[in-house]
Scaffold this active site. Sequence first.
Site, short mmCIF file in Angstrom:
data_model
loop_
_atom_site.label_atom_id
_atom_site.label_comp_id
_atom_site.label_asym_id
_atom_site.label_seq_id
_atom_site.Cartn_x
_atom_site.Cartn_y
_atom_site.Cartn_z
N SER A 172 0.87 -1.18 0.00
CA SER A 172 0.00 0.00 0.00
C SER A 172 0.90 1.22 0.00
O SER A 172 1.70 1.42 0.91
CB SER A 172 -0.89 -0.04 1.25
OG SER A 172 -1.39 1.25 1.53
N LYS A 191 -5.72 -6.79 -2.53
CA LYS A 191 -5.04 -5.93 -3.49
C LYS A 191 -5.70 -6.15 -4.83
O LYS A 191 -5.81 -7.28 -5.30
CB LYS A 191 -3.55 -6.32 -3.57
CG LYS A 191 -2.72 -5.34 -4.37
CD LYS A 191 -2.70 -3.99 -3.66
CE LYS A 191 -1.86 -2.97 -4.35
NZ LYS A 191 -0.56 -2.82 -3.75
N GLY A 217 -15.40 6.73 7.53
CA GLY A 217 -14.69 6.00 8.57
C GLY A 217 -13.98 4.81 7.95
O GLY A 217 -13.71 4.79 6.75
N ARG A 268 -4.85 9.43 4.77
CA ARG A 268 -3.84 8.59 5.44
C ARG A 268 -3.05 9.40 6.46
O ARG A 268 -2.77 8.93 7.56
CB ARG A 268 -2.86 8.02 4.42
CG ARG A 268 -3.31 6.74 3.75
CD ARG A 268 -2.17 6.12 2.94
NE ARG A 268 -1.71 7.00 1.89
CZ ARG A 268 -2.19 7.04 0.66
NH1 ARG A 268 -3.15 6.21 0.28
NH2 ARG A 268 -1.71 7.88 -0.24
N ARG A 278 -11.51 -0.59 -5.51
CA ARG A 278 -11.51 -0.81 -4.06
C ARG A 278 -12.92 -1.06 -3.55
O ARG A 278 -13.16 -1.94 -2.73
CB ARG A 278 -10.93 0.41 -3.34
CG ARG A 278 -9.44 0.58 -3.49
CD ARG A 278 -8.92 1.73 -2.61
NE ARG A 278 -9.56 3.00 -2.91
CZ ARG A 278 -8.97 4.05 -3.46
NH1 ARG A 278 -7.68 3.99 -3.79
NH2 ARG A 278 -9.63 5.17 -3.68
N GLN A 304 -15.64 0.22 2.96
CA GLN A 304 -14.86 -0.40 4.03
C GLN A 304 -15.14 0.43 5.27
O GLN A 304 -14.58 1.50 5.46
CB GLN A 304 -13.37 -0.38 3.68
CG GLN A 304 -13.07 -1.09 2.36
CD GLN A 304 -11.89 -0.50 1.62
OE1 GLN A 304 -10.77 -0.54 2.09
NE2 GLN A 304 -12.15 0.09 0.46
N SER A 329 -7.02 -2.24 -1.60
CA SER A 329 -5.96 -1.35 -2.06
C SER A 329 -5.74 -1.62 -3.54
O SER A 329 -5.62 -2.76 -3.95
CB SER A 329 -4.71 -1.73 -1.24
OG SER A 329 -3.68 -0.82 -1.40
#
Lengths: 367, 367, 367, 367
Positions: free
Chosen positions: C84, C160, C356, C326, C192, C351, C229
């Site tokens: 990632s 992935k 969140g 991130r 994703r 997700q 990811s």
Amino acid sequence: MPQHVNLYRISMRGPGDVAGLAALLESGEIRAEDIVAILGKTEGNGGVNDFTREYACMSLANLLAAHMRCSADAVEKRVALVMSGGTEGVLSPHMSVFVRSRVDGKPAGKRLAIGVAQTREFLPEELGRQAQIDETAKAVREAMQDADIGGTDVHFVQIKCPLLTAERVAAARARGHEPVTDEAYASMAYSRGASALGVAVALGETRADIGEAELLRDWSAYSAVASTSAGIELTRSVIAVMGNSASAAGELIIGHAVMRDAIDLAGVLDAFASVGLNGERGLDAESAARVVNVFAKAEPSTDGNIRGFRHTMLNDSDITPTRHARAAVGGLIAGVMGSGAIYVSGGAEHQGPMGGGPIAVVARVEV
Amino acid sequence: MPQHVNLYRISMRGPGDVAGLAALLESGEIRAEDIVAILGKTEGNGGVNDFTREYACMSLANLLAAHMRCSADAVEKRVALVMSGGTEGVLSPHMSVFVRSRVDGKPAGKRLAIGVAQTREFLPEELGRQAQIDETAKAVREAMQDADIGGTDVHFVQIKCPLLTAERVAAARARGHEPVTDEAYASMAYSRGASALGVAVALGETRADIGEAELLRDWSAYSAVASTSAGIELTRSVIAVMGNSASAAGELIIGHAVMRDAIDLAGVLDAFASVGLNGERGLDAESAARVVNVFAKAEPSTDGNIRGFRHTMLNDSDITPTRHARAAVGGLIAGVMGSGAIYVSGGAEHQGPMGGGPIAVVARVEV
Amino acid sequence: MPQHVNLYRISMRGPGDVAGLAALLESGEIRAEDIVAILGKTEGNGGVNDFTREYACMSLANLLAAHMRCSADAVEKRVALVMSGGTEGVLSPHMSVFVRSRVDGKPAGKRLAIGVAQTREFLPEELGRQAQIDETAKAVREAMQDADIGGTDVHFVQIKCPLLTAERVAAARARGHEPVTDEAYASMAYSRGASALGVAVALGETRADIGEAELLRDWSAYSAVASTSAGIELTRSVIAVMGNSASAAGELIIGHAVMRDAIDLAGVLDAFASVGLNGERGLDAESAARVVNVFAKAEPSTDGNIRGFRHTMLNDSDITPTRHARAAVGGLIAGVMGSGAIYVSGGAEHQGPMGGGPIAVVARVEV
Amino acid sequence: MPQHVNLYRISMRGPGDVAGLAALLESGEIRAEDIVAILGKTEGNGGVNDFTREYACMSLANLLAAHMRCSADAVEKRVALVMSGGTEGVLSPHMSVFVRSRVDGKPAGKRLAIGVAQTREFLPEELGRQAQIDETAKAVREAMQDADIGGTDVHFVQIKCPLLTAERVAAARARGHEPVTDEAYASMAYSRGASALGVAVALGETRADIGEAELLRDWSAYSAVASTSAGIELTRSVIAVMGNSASAAGELIIGHAVMRDAIDLAGVLDAFASVGLNGERGLDAESAARVVNVFAKAEPSTDGNIRGFRHTMLNDSDITPTRHARAAVGGLIAGVMGSGAIYVSGGAEHQGPMGGGPIAVVARVEV
């Protein structure tokens, strides 16, 4: 026996794509042992954290190691792998593979020759200082000898040199030495500039006692043929000298001119003219077929102006100055060349006049 | 009485710098009431969060409001303030002020004329859809009438159009309407493209029933003179049409050409040639004195290639595609023009062929 | 014989640095054949042109190939290499190596187990569509079987998945198929999201008929344990399921919680509490010694607000939304964990709840 | 009569949005003449070319000028307008308006007081040198007197200071003076650091003879309450001192703590505890209602590590270090505070220990 130099321009689909070269090796078109230098443009940011350079180097080293039955480390010691990050704007990722062999027969005139050399390892505190200038000059002279090219016949000197990282700065300080800067990005300019002054000294383009006092200060001191590039992946400098040599045989010649600023169209045209090509409306098909590649350096003028108009490259905190400069100069040269697969590298400190840069063209001789 | 159009190119030291224009207003060289349009290049990122555009607009509106004794809002309704963000590479922040007055006498030939119009306010869900195309076409026709320019004499149509933000998308959804995209950056392309198709429809450059189905899909549908720019600071579109009109008097003419791709040097030269200038080695001093400004659009080709070589503009998550394209095309045009103070705007969807764009030149008539 | 899973967190000095793992392999601490998955955080931009991921994968594959006496390709097929990109802010580049072996003896309670699987290759036009959801769900079930973990004991599912590039879009169109988007960066979100819905379907977290119609639209449909990811380096999806299994032996357990938004400190604390740790003032030394790593997903809320306050992550044309997210979420979790060497991955579509994301913690069992 | 200080936190929809403050002025809730300082977080990049700061300042000055019947220039001389650019991650654009009036009655205990002062204009070559340290210390003492706050009761000193641009560097050189650096971005660090040392000297936090020799070198010299921010829009420094004063009346108090590094959750909690609030699981509703705002500084540690783990903030050529740091520290503090509308400013040189920074909290007194 005279040397025979060939140059292959190979497109890359990514920094790890060595398929094009692999095919040429497998077909026997190129012998791995004959490769003396590979200059690549990879699609990273060209900055401190541009890992596309070392990724491409590693991929190339692995490929060549398999063909040469040696380790990847041995390849990197033997071949000048110079990856310049940053294919902004119309620039296209590719590699230029210089292949040198010995051939029978008598050269018919001066032809493209190439010579390579390396400096010793540099300590972090030596970068951007006198030691780097001196060692670079020494290695340039070795490379000229390797190529058998005289001073006035040198048209391009490519150098890959180290940079400082936070870790290297800390290491130097732990040993009680203060590097020239503690900013990684700034260190790239120091290292490129010192390397270029080394070329200028070796070729007698400046007075012999030019040194660290003039580095990044006296812009009147420059080399018209130096092209230097800093990378995180090495701690010594690798030098490739290109020029025309009477002892070389082959079909290629090289010429150069100097762009006096980043919008110097006339300078670009002069470089093409130096090998007999007219690019005034862009190269025509016949001329385009003769050119193999262009090698140029680009930078923002440090006074913030180009012909009286303010540019914003130095005050942009989102995009580094070298990315701006590569994009703009790349756009201009590609317009003349008719292709974005050209080598335009950023950061031209002491490489050509302030704000400008050297530009060299390799082409087939007219037949 | 015929209209008389003048054009002033004024450098800016920052997005809020209106000192150059202020001086011309104070000296009486320009009357505030005569200003019909101001096209600026400001030094932001040209993206969604480029506030240099609204900052410059606000500074200009405040200045003109003081001179015209009206509110800043009234100024923005009356004058087409079109700020295009992004002065990448060699581009230099500046504004182009179009001044129109009525003069006595008989025109001596077709001269630069300008007309302006505005669309109604758009709802978020109308952007990038049929309504935007239709309303734009309508306003273009109004602007042509305002300028008294016939279709074939139109050489540049500048449009400033809205974009979507997260808030505007949420507002539309709250009313039960789904916008064409919920990505702010992507919405800029939709809005620019719809505006350009509106121009093409108004000028008959495409079949009359072109519509949202072709938007960002059928690249064969385009206008050769549209230049559209999306900005966060407005919710309607502002249109300025420029061309040569038999009912205009003045010393300026306009011409245009089309760049067929981002490295089309010949296209750039053709644009200069359309007003009688030869830029083959860059403009000489005499020619440079005749040119007032260049107006061009730039974009990355959507297929990821330029003349067979891959570019990386569309896959770069650090720099937006429009920044790449402006830098590269700006570098090429500046090389011919000899100056970076030119109007090169990014995002050329349906403005010129895919990957290329229109380029117009305003120059003094030869005397 | 029960499976025994160990987890090693190894710092990386660059994307190509595999020295830490090499040392563990050479010392015999880890057998290459026992490695089932490696989750890495590399220092790229996490976007389309993040080549640090494939560079790290290639470096790892080369290392393991040498130890396993097979080709690098064979390694990539056998081991789930999930890199990632993006170590913004305080995040620190590192890899998490999951090692699974068979041991004698009887498990003493539910312990960390891991299972892996892969989907078939996807066509560009399948990404972000029903096929990707269905194939992912199928592979998740296979991985659960491989791990012998029941649905309620699954605490983290790492996937992935591929993304679209300009070239892949062109290839699909050449075959007459239109991909879900032609923007590379946007395609990452589609891929994703589809992967996460596949997990939700496999685990019964949503109604069984959830599909592409809900993708990136109905945010109430999500998995509380999915972490997906997208990477340019693969065209199929690789799945690793982690949970506690009664048939596993070892010293590690895993737990999870859900952050309901990007500033949900309580959610972070709950994740640590799920394995018996109190992080209310940051982990104390004893607790820190028990934790091996944290695995979390982060994203900007799509409505542009967090608890009523506007954020600017979606309107920033200089930094992509995932980099922003991130950095922020990484800062919060690192504050509790006391270390930046944690796995925080951007782009949490489906997700966890909108804005969140899931957060899982692997720790040694209390003794 | 004692001073009475109130603090308003007002959300901003853009850098030019002053509607919230305008409403409070129009309703009579705030008198324009009582505003002593406005600290804003605007959504620019926080770097050299962040024009959102001057745009916000101009918008505020125009608004206040209309209310105070004076020029915008007079407003900027009278009110400390400190805009800190950069709302990375979860941070939310907003302004903190400090309003000071004189009231009848006797203070009931130490309450929030504020004092302001300005330095003289600085020459470019004075930035990052002794003159800036000395002049800043002098002005801090004036501001303390203005506020009637003793040294130990000072909890936050906000300074807005100048930076160098390419033009200012050129101007200095034209006069024969060499600035401390010619890199605009680097100059921001010098200016912030010199300002912070000025605070430390004024408050006796370091030995009195600390000076330019220690600047950006001796990180043990720092102020625990300084918060300094560099901006292109001014050439002098503006200082606002905040603390609790026995001669102040009002409902607000201020306290502070120091984050020892960028992940110091305990330091954040201590700051909230200093005004009687428990944030261990995030503020509960009652506590949240008491807090008005948080003021903190953030920076990457210069040694490249946080608690033994490498961070990448200093080696990233795509995102400046201050953007990384604001995002991460903002994420942590917002997690405790429960809101992203907090003042987190980047570049904490000599503000708190190296890699850490001061954090102050303003809250209503418990009733």
